[in-house]
Write a protein that holds these residues in place. Structure first.
Motif, mmCIF file in Angstrom:
data_model
loop_
_atom_site.group_PDB
_atom_site.id
_atom_site.type_symbol
_atom_site.label_atom_id
_atom_site.label_comp_id
_atom_site.label_asym_id
_atom_site.label_seq_id
_atom_site.Cartn_x
_atom_site.Cartn_y
_atom_site.Cartn_z
ATOM 1 N N LEU A 81 -15.882 20.882 -11.472
ATOM 2 C CA LEU A 81 -14.494 21.301 -11.299
ATOM 3 C C LEU A 81 -14.339 22.280 -10.131
ATOM 4 O O LEU A 81 -13.384 22.203 -9.358
ATOM 5 C CB LEU A 81 -13.983 21.952 -12.585
ATOM 6 N N LEU A 82 -15.281 23.192 -10.016
ATOM 7 C CA LEU A 82 -15.192 24.217 -8.978
ATOM 8 C C LEU A 82 -15.498 23.683 -7.587
ATOM 9 O O LEU A 82 -15.060 24.256 -6.583
ATOM 10 C CB LEU A 82 -16.140 25.377 -9.308
ATOM 11 N N THR A 83 -16.266 22.594 -7.515
ATOM 12 C CA THR A 83 -16.701 22.094 -6.208
ATOM 13 C C THR A 83 -16.036 20.786 -5.790
ATOM 14 O O THR A 83 -16.199 20.356 -4.649
ATOM 15 C CB THR A 83 -18.229 21.874 -6.204
ATOM 16 N N ALA A 84 -15.279 20.151 -6.691
ATOM 17 C CA ALA A 84 -14.761 18.801 -6.445
ATOM 18 C C ALA A 84 -13.973 18.681 -5.144
ATOM 19 O O ALA A 84 -14.053 17.663 -4.450
ATOM 20 C CB ALA A 84 -13.899 18.341 -7.621
ATOM 21 N N PHE A 85 -13.213 19.714 -4.794
ATOM 22 C CA PHE A 85 -12.360 19.628 -3.603
ATOM 23 C C PHE A 85 -12.817 20.590 -2.499
ATOM 24 O O PHE A 85 -12.035 20.898 -1.598
ATOM 25 C CB PHE A 85 -10.909 19.910 -3.993
ATOM 26 N N ILE A 86 -14.089 21.017 -2.599
ATOM 27 C CA ILE A 86 -14.582 21.996 -1.628
ATOM 28 C C ILE A 86 -15.775 21.489 -0.838
ATOM 29 O O ILE A 86 -15.757 21.478 0.394
ATOM 30 C CB ILE A 86 -14.952 23.320 -2.339
ATOM 31 N N VAL A 87 -16.831 21.071 -1.538
ATOM 32 C CA VAL A 87 -18.078 20.716 -0.857
ATOM 33 C C VAL A 87 -17.980 19.306 -0.291
ATOM 34 O O VAL A 87 -17.151 18.490 -0.746
ATOM 35 C CB VAL A 87 -19.287 20.815 -1.811
ATOM 36 N N ILE B 44 -12.247 11.685 -8.904
ATOM 37 C CA ILE B 44 -13.167 11.231 -9.952
ATOM 38 C C ILE B 44 -14.089 12.366 -10.378
ATOM 39 O O ILE B 44 -14.313 12.578 -11.581
ATOM 40 C CB ILE B 44 -13.991 10.028 -9.454
ATOM 41 N N MET B 45 -14.626 13.109 -9.431
ATOM 42 C CA MET B 45 -15.540 14.195 -9.765
ATOM 43 C C MET B 45 -14.848 15.288 -10.570
ATOM 44 O O MET B 45 -15.422 15.845 -11.509
ATOM 45 C CB MET B 45 -16.150 14.776 -8.491
ATOM 46 N N ALA B 46 -13.603 15.602 -10.213
ATOM 47 C CA ALA B 46 -12.865 16.612 -10.967
ATOM 48 C C ALA B 46 -12.625 16.147 -12.408
ATOM 49 O O ALA B 46 -12.788 16.927 -13.360
ATOM 50 C CB ALA B 46 -11.539 16.905 -10.280
#
Length: 228
Positions: A188-194, A131-133
């Motif tokens: 987009l840059l943090t959706a699958f990291i933080v 969802i965030m992405a």
């Protein structure tokens, strides 16, 4: 008045209606698959808290029909609204941000519906991160189109001051577009990291800033506009 002039005076809802029909067909197919493959007593996640944990479950029927019905109502509502507001010509000139929001929300709801049913059938897709992405993509699209809008009642930074001053409208929507684009890129840059709680905080804080700052700025610009 020529036929072309009449057409240009109204926002054409057909792209949004076509997207709505496509989304309904897709979600309808997903629901049909879910009806055939999910057990009758399945408990399906329907809402997620800021921590990313599910805080409400629904039954089989609710999970299969809720989002398609929401999309149907949304499509009808967004098709009608431009015909009920003033400044129709400006609304038509701002069609890209309106259609980007319309189609973007449909894509978001369609993916949520698909992931929900897939997970209910045994999948393990990261719903909140997805969802965030997608929100990041939506914010980037809105940020790109907002500076190109003209003063209207349904799309862009709409305040008493932007509706009274073209200068305030242009500058507030330019600033809003930049803030939305930055927020979209960050998501987009943090959706699958933080971690998910931090991601939710970024989304909430970024949305608040992107919504509030242009409103305050529109008042400040309006004060100094001699043509208001």
């Amino acid at each position: 008045m020529s036929k072309n002039a009449v057409t240009e005076d109204r926002l054409d809802p057909r792209p949004g209606l076509i997207a709505t029909a496509a989304a309904l067909l897709l979600t309808g197919g997903i629901s049909l698959w879910g009806w055939q493959n999910l057990p009758d007593d399945v408990r399906v996640p329907m809402h997620w808290g800021a921590s990313g944990e599910v805080d409400r479950f629904g039954g089989k029927t609710e999970s299969l029909i809720t989002l398609p019905l929401i999309m149907l109502g949304l499509g009808l509502f967004l098709a009608i609204v431009p015909r009920l507001t003033p400044r129709r010509q400006n609304t038509a000139a701002s069609k890209y941000v309106y259609l980007a929001a319309w189609i973007g929300v449909l894509v978001l709801l369609t993916v949520i519906h698909a992931v929900t049913i897939i997970n209910a059938a045994g999948g393990d897709l990261p719903m909140v991160r997805i969802i965030m992405a997608l929100l990041g993509v939506l914010f980037l699209a809105l940020g790109n189109y907002m500076p190109k809008t003209r003063s209207n009642w349904i799309a862009g930074v709409r305040t008493p001051w932007t509706l009274d001053s073209d200068l305030a409208w242009r500058r507030a929507n330019r600033l809003g577009g930049i803030l939305f684009a930055v927020l979209g890129l960050v998501l987009l840059l943090t959706a699958f990291i933080v971690p998910v709680p931090a991601l939710a905080a970024i989304a909430l804080a970024g949305t608040a800033i992107s919504a509030i700052v242009p409103v305050v700025y529109s008042w400040w610009v309006w004060r100094s506009d001699p043509s208001r």
